[in-house]
Enzyme design. Structure first.
Site, PDB file in Angstrom:
ATOM      1  N   PRO A   1      -3.518  -6.075  -5.450  1.00 32.59           N
ATOM      2  CA  PRO A   1      -3.097  -4.882  -4.724  1.00 32.59           C
ATOM      3  C   PRO A   1      -3.617  -4.932  -3.296  1.00 32.59           C
ATOM      4  O   PRO A   1      -4.573  -5.663  -3.010  1.00 32.59           O
ATOM      5  CB  PRO A   1      -3.779  -3.752  -5.505  1.00 32.59           C
ATOM      6  N   ASP A   2      -3.016  -4.161  -2.426  1.00 28.73           N
ATOM      7  CA  ASP A   2      -3.541  -4.070  -1.063  1.00 28.73           C
ATOM      8  C   ASP A   2      -4.941  -3.450  -1.104  1.00 28.73           C
ATOM      9  O   ASP A   2      -5.203  -2.540  -1.903  1.00 28.73           O
ATOM     10  CB  ASP A   2      -2.604  -3.193  -0.229  1.00 28.73           C
TER      11      ASP A   2
ATOM     12  N   TRP B   1       0.802  -1.217   0.000  1.00 31.03           N
ATOM     13  CA  TRP B   1       0.000   0.000   0.000  1.00 31.03           C
ATOM     14  C   TRP B   1       0.838   1.272   0.000  1.00 31.03           C
ATOM     15  O   TRP B   1       0.308   2.361  -0.175  1.00 31.03           O
ATOM     16  CB  TRP B   1      -0.866  -0.006   1.271  1.00 31.03           C
ATOM     17  N   ASN B   2       2.148   1.161   0.214  1.00 36.81           N
ATOM     18  CA  ASN B   2       2.913   2.386   0.472  1.00 36.81           C
ATOM     19  C   ASN B   2       3.262   3.172  -0.781  1.00 36.81           C
ATOM     20  O   ASN B   2       3.268   4.395  -0.769  1.00 36.81           O
ATOM     21  CB  ASN B   2       4.173   2.068   1.291  1.00 36.81           C
TER      22      ASN B   2
ATOM     23  N   GLY C   1       6.803  -6.386  -0.041  1.00 38.64           N
ATOM     24  CA  GLY C   1       6.225  -6.246   1.299  1.00 38.64           C
ATOM     25  C   GLY C   1       7.274  -6.563   2.340  1.00 38.64           C
ATOM     26  O   GLY C   1       8.475  -6.387   2.100  1.00 38.64           O
ATOM     27  N   SER C   2       6.846  -7.046   3.486  1.00 37.91           N
ATOM     28  CA  SER C   2       7.784  -7.250   4.596  1.00 37.91           C
ATOM     29  C   SER C   2       8.585  -8.538   4.414  1.00 37.91           C
ATOM     30  O   SER C   2       8.165  -9.461   3.708  1.00 37.91           O
ATOM     31  CB  SER C   2       7.017  -7.313   5.909  1.00 37.91           C
TER      32      SER C   2
ATOM     33  N   GLU D   1      13.015  -2.364  11.582  1.00 42.34           N
ATOM     34  CA  GLU D   1      12.483  -1.382  10.641  1.00 42.34           C
ATOM     35  C   GLU D   1      11.255  -0.718  11.267  1.00 42.34           C
ATOM     36  O   GLU D   1      10.348  -1.405  11.744  1.00 42.34           O
ATOM     37  CB  GLU D   1      12.079  -2.105   9.339  1.00 42.34           C
TER      38      GLU D   1
ATOM     39  N   GLU E   1      10.772  -8.258  -3.001  1.00 41.47           N
ATOM     40  CA  GLU E   1      11.314  -6.929  -2.680  1.00 41.47           C
ATOM     41  C   GLU E   1      10.835  -6.616  -1.270  1.00 41.47           C
ATOM     42  O   GLU E   1       9.654  -6.325  -1.060  1.00 41.47           O
ATOM     43  CB  GLU E   1      10.787  -5.888  -3.667  1.00 41.47           C
ATOM     44  N   LEU E   2      11.757  -6.662  -0.299  1.00 43.60           N
ATOM     45  CA  LEU E   2      11.310  -6.670   1.097  1.00 43.60           C
ATOM     46  C   LEU E   2      11.788  -5.431   1.871  1.00 43.60           C
ATOM     47  O   LEU E   2      12.026  -4.398   1.287  1.00 43.60           O
ATOM     48  CB  LEU E   2      11.778  -7.980   1.735  1.00 43.60           C
TER      49      LEU E   2
HETATM   50  P1  NAD Z   1       3.198  -7.014   4.841  1.00 39.43           P
HETATM   51  O1  NAD Z   1       4.166  -8.056   4.408  1.00 39.43           O
HETATM   52  O2  NAD Z   1       2.446  -7.246   6.081  1.00 39.43           O
HETATM   53  O3  NAD Z   1       2.130  -6.730   3.702  1.00 39.43           O
HETATM   54  C1  NAD Z   1       2.513  -6.363   2.399  1.00 39.43           C
HETATM   55  C2  NAD Z   1       1.440  -6.870   1.462  1.00 39.43           C
HETATM   56  O4  NAD Z   1       1.492  -8.279   1.446  1.00 39.43           O
HETATM   57  C3  NAD Z   1       0.062  -6.477   1.930  1.00 39.43           C
HETATM   58  O5  NAD Z   1      -0.650  -5.979   0.836  1.00 39.43           O
HETATM   59  C4  NAD Z   1      -0.530  -7.772   2.444  1.00 39.43           C
HETATM   60  O6  NAD Z   1      -1.921  -7.851   2.208  1.00 39.43           O
HETATM   61  C5  NAD Z   1       0.195  -8.801   1.633  1.00 39.43           C
HETATM   62  N1  NAD Z   1       0.278 -10.103   2.295  1.00 39.43           N
HETATM   63  C6  NAD Z   1       0.344 -10.370   3.618  1.00 39.43           C
HETATM   64  N2  NAD Z   1       0.372 -11.703   3.834  1.00 39.43           N
HETATM   65  C7  NAD Z   1       0.314 -12.291   2.628  1.00 39.43           C
HETATM   66  C8  NAD Z   1       0.329 -13.624   2.165  1.00 39.43           C
HETATM   67  N3  NAD Z   1       0.400 -14.663   3.011  1.00 39.43           N
HETATM   68  N4  NAD Z   1       0.238 -13.861   0.840  1.00 39.43           N
HETATM   69  C9  NAD Z   1       0.187 -12.834  -0.030  1.00 39.43           C
HETATM   70  N5  NAD Z   1       0.183 -11.545   0.336  1.00 39.43           N
HETATM   71  C10 NAD Z   1       0.261 -11.270   1.650  1.00 39.43           C
HETATM   72  O7  NAD Z   1       4.012  -5.665   4.893  1.00 39.43           O
HETATM   73  P2  NAD Z   1       3.506  -4.228   5.297  1.00 39.43           P
HETATM   74  O8  NAD Z   1       3.970  -3.989   6.666  1.00 39.43           O
HETATM   75  O9  NAD Z   1       2.085  -4.005   4.980  1.00 39.43           O
HETATM   76  O10 NAD Z   1       4.367  -3.385   4.235  1.00 39.43           O
HETATM   77  C11 NAD Z   1       5.499  -2.750   4.578  1.00 39.43           C
HETATM   78  C12 NAD Z   1       6.720  -3.621   4.340  1.00 39.43           C
HETATM   79  O11 NAD Z   1       6.927  -3.733   2.944  1.00 39.43           O
HETATM   80  C13 NAD Z   1       7.960  -2.984   4.899  1.00 39.43           C
HETATM   81  O12 NAD Z   1       8.784  -3.967   5.473  1.00 39.43           O
HETATM   82  C14 NAD Z   1       8.622  -2.403   3.671  1.00 39.43           C
HETATM   83  O13 NAD Z   1       9.991  -2.199   3.791  1.00 39.43           O
HETATM   84  C15 NAD Z   1       8.276  -3.409   2.649  1.00 39.43           C
HETATM   85  N6  NAD Z   1       8.373  -2.817   1.303  1.00 39.43           N
HETATM   86  C16 NAD Z   1       9.419  -3.161   0.512  1.00 39.43           C
HETATM   87  C17 NAD Z   1       9.571  -2.580  -0.748  1.00 39.43           C
HETATM   88  C18 NAD Z   1      10.718  -2.948  -1.662  1.00 39.43           C
HETATM   89  O14 NAD Z   1      10.675  -2.582  -2.833  1.00 39.43           O
HETATM   90  N7  NAD Z   1      11.756  -3.626  -1.191  1.00 39.43           N
HETATM   91  C19 NAD Z   1       8.654  -1.645  -1.180  1.00 39.43           C
HETATM   92  C20 NAD Z   1       7.601  -1.310  -0.341  1.00 39.43           C
HETATM   93  C21 NAD Z   1       7.465  -1.913   0.898  1.00 39.43           C
END
Ligand code: NAD
Length: 523
Positions: free
Chosen positions: A188-189, A163-164, A238-239, A392, A260-261
């Site tokens: 997408p989120d 979502w960011n 995501g994370s 983080e 990409e985490l």
């Molecule tokens: P998150 O991992 O909780 O969620 C990210 C996305 O993944 C959400 O849309 C969520 O719905 C989805 N998700 C969660 N569980 C899932 C699963 N089991 N299967 C499929 N999708 C799932 O992370 P967050 O806290 O919402 O996002 C922030 C994190 O994302 C931070 O750690 C940030 O650094 C990272 N991030 C990395 C990049 C990059 O390019 N490296 C870019 C943006 C964000």
């Protein structure tokens, strides 16, 4: 820290626009969820959710569309990207409003996404023909063995985006997949689904066949597994914690993935840095999208000799940041996107302060501006044992540390399991390059925060360590979406002893041949 303009309102998204965008989602089989604007708390939409049947339908449609798309010449696919580029720039006011309303970020930070998508559309349009052309490497027996290396699209790529940076992370990863001949099913989120749907809508208006890029909607933990179960490749942002789950699910099916985490990115101010420039640019590097940027800086290491000057100037800039959620360029930083982000920020700052850290700027939530606003915050005296030291935050919080040498700065910068992005400040660019090469990160910006590396579309971007695997941008960002197929045609003579020739004579002949090839410097 002043308030800029009045907060965004949900009225910024006309219901006719929202309804037309929802047509690109394959959803409705599961109960809708309410989505609220972070800056105001006002409701944006009742967002339909996808059932397993919806997901099945989306993949079946995508598979059908992909077969026809892959047969189209690359130049026709490229033409779609070029028109998409033009639409994004021409209609930026609309997409900026949507991004801001869904995320709460400042307009300038939303514009970074418009720029990112435009640059990547243009880049992949210009290199796809070359990257996807059939390669003709030398065969085992020159002239007699003719080899073609063809590129085959993976099929249906799942792009699971957070979502960011909802426009950049949904579109910039989908475009190379599409131009390579794949279909994309996006997840997408929920918070930022309308942004992704707008990108799909723009692509359809640019000439992308319907059904080739669709979205399914739902929480990742609910539908993520169903999506991965049907995909031919997974692109996830995501994370790091969720990245592990995705890798396990993809590994189970033996499909490829790109992750990409997260990051805990360091910025190093060396003794010979242009301190004023470093202090100014560090603002954007730390507080873009209220720090909810994977590439943003959460740790600053400053050489002792310039520490006091850097801190004074940096804190001065931080205190001048205008907070606000208006749909204009009058605020420098917007809101956090979720309650849980705000809770994390508050917890990290409170923990640090309770254990002896000092707040040099910010340090307060601002409910007077909107439910999730938090001031850009600078901490000093952060030590091991404080949560913010290693974890983080993903919010507007940066810790400043004093160091006495380049070696100490590099050692501290590398004291993390993450390895996404870093920044080095020095007037001596040779020294900057040398220090950069010692930093454990997928990208290092010398005299910039993140945009120099990130915005250079021909250069790969991605993480080391727990910051991910795989790359976006550059040739790597397209080649991950294809498989190679080698077709070797043997002519005239087989690669085997000639009739009547013994295996021993064949071995001798080949040994002679290998020697000649080496002497001729042939591979
Ligand atoms: P998150 O991992 O909780 O969620 C990210 C996305 O993944 C959400 O849309 C969520 O719905 C989805 N998700 C969660 N569980 C899932 C699963 N089991 N299967 C499929 N999708 C799932 O992370 P967050 O806290 O919402 O996002 C922030 C994190 O994302 C931070 O750690 C940030 O650094 C990272 N991030 C990395 C990049 C990059 O390019 N490296 C870019 C943006 C964000």
């Amino acid at each position: 820290m002043t308030t800029a303009s009045p907060p965004a309102t949900a009225d910024a998204l006309p219901s006719s626009l929202v309804q037309s965008l929802l047509a690109h989602a394959v959803a409705g089989g599961a109960p809708a969820v309410e989505v609220f604007a972070p800056a105001t708390g006002a409701k944006i939409v009742d967002l339909p959710q996808s059932s397993t049947d919806d997901i099945e339908t989306a993949f079946a449609t995508a598979r059908e569309a992909q077969r026809r798309w892959a047969e189209r010449p690359v130049r026709e696919r490229v033409a779609v990207l070029r028109r998409f580029h033009d639409i994004v720039l021409a209609e930026q006011d609309t997409i900026l409003d949507i991004v801001q309303t869904e995320t709460g970020k400042a307009r300038a930070h939303a514009f970074d996404e418009v720029g990112d998508v435009a640059v990547n559309a243009r880049y992949y349009a210009s290199v796809a023909g070359r990257l996807l052309a059939t390669r003709k490497p030398r065969g085992v027996l020159p002239v007699l063995t003719q080899v073609d290396v063809r590129h085959r699209p993976k099929g249906v790529v799942a792009v699971i985006s957070p979502w960011n940076y909802p426009l950049a992370l949904a579109a910039s990863d989908a475009l190379p997949a599409l131009v390579a001949g794949n279909a994309v099913v996006a997840r997408p989120d929920n918070q930022t689904a309308l942004t992704a749907l707008w990108a799909i809508d723009a692509a359809v208006r640019a000439g992308l066949p319907r059904g080739l890029w669709q979205a399914v909607l739902g929480r990742g933990s609910v539908i993520g597994g169903e999506v991965i179960a049907r995909a031919d490749y997974v692109d996830y942002t995501g994370s790091s914690a969720t990245g592990r789950t995705i890798a396990q699910q993809a590994g189970e099916r033996l499909i490829g993935y790109s992750l990409e985490l997260g990051g805990k990115n360091p910025l190093l101010v060396l003794a010979d840095a242009d301190v004023s420039r470093a202090a100014k640019i560090a603002i954007r590097a730390c507080f873009a999208s209220a720090g909810q940027l994977c590439e943003s800086m959460e740790r600053i290491y400053v050489h002792d000799s310039v520490y006091d000057r850097f801190v004074a100037e940096f804190v001065g800039h931080v205190e001048a940041i205008r907070l606000g959620g208006g749909l204009d360029y009058d605020s420098d930083m917007g809101s956090l996107t979720f309650r849980r982000q705000l809770d994390t920020v508050v917890a990290h700052v409170n923990d640090a302060v309770a254990k002896g850290a000092k707040v040099l700027a910010g340090g307060r939530a601002r409910p007077d501006l909107g439910p999730y606003f938090y001031e850009p915050t600078v901490l000093a005296g952060v030590r091991p044992g404080m949560t913010v030291h290693r974890e983080e935050t993903f919010g507007p919080v940066v810790s400043i540390y004093r160091v006495s040498s380049d070696d100490e700065a590099v050692e501290q910068a590398n004291d993390t399991a993450y390895g996404l992005n870093a920044s080095v400040w020095t007037k001596d660019t040779a020294r900057g390059r040398a220090v950069a090469a010692r930093i454990h990160a997928g990208s290092v910006n010398v005299n910039e925060g993140f945009i120099a590396a990130w915005g250079s579309a021909d250069a790969p971007s991605g993480g080391l360590g727990i910051s991910g695997t795989g790359r976006r941008h550059g040739p790597e960002g397209l080649l991950k979406y294809i498989d190679t197929q080698t077709i070797a045609v043997q002519r005239l003579l087989p690669i085997a002893p000639l009739p009547g020739m013994s295996e021993a004579l064949w071995a001798k002949t080949m040994t002679l041949y290998f020697g000649v090839m080496k002497a001729l410097r042939q591979k």
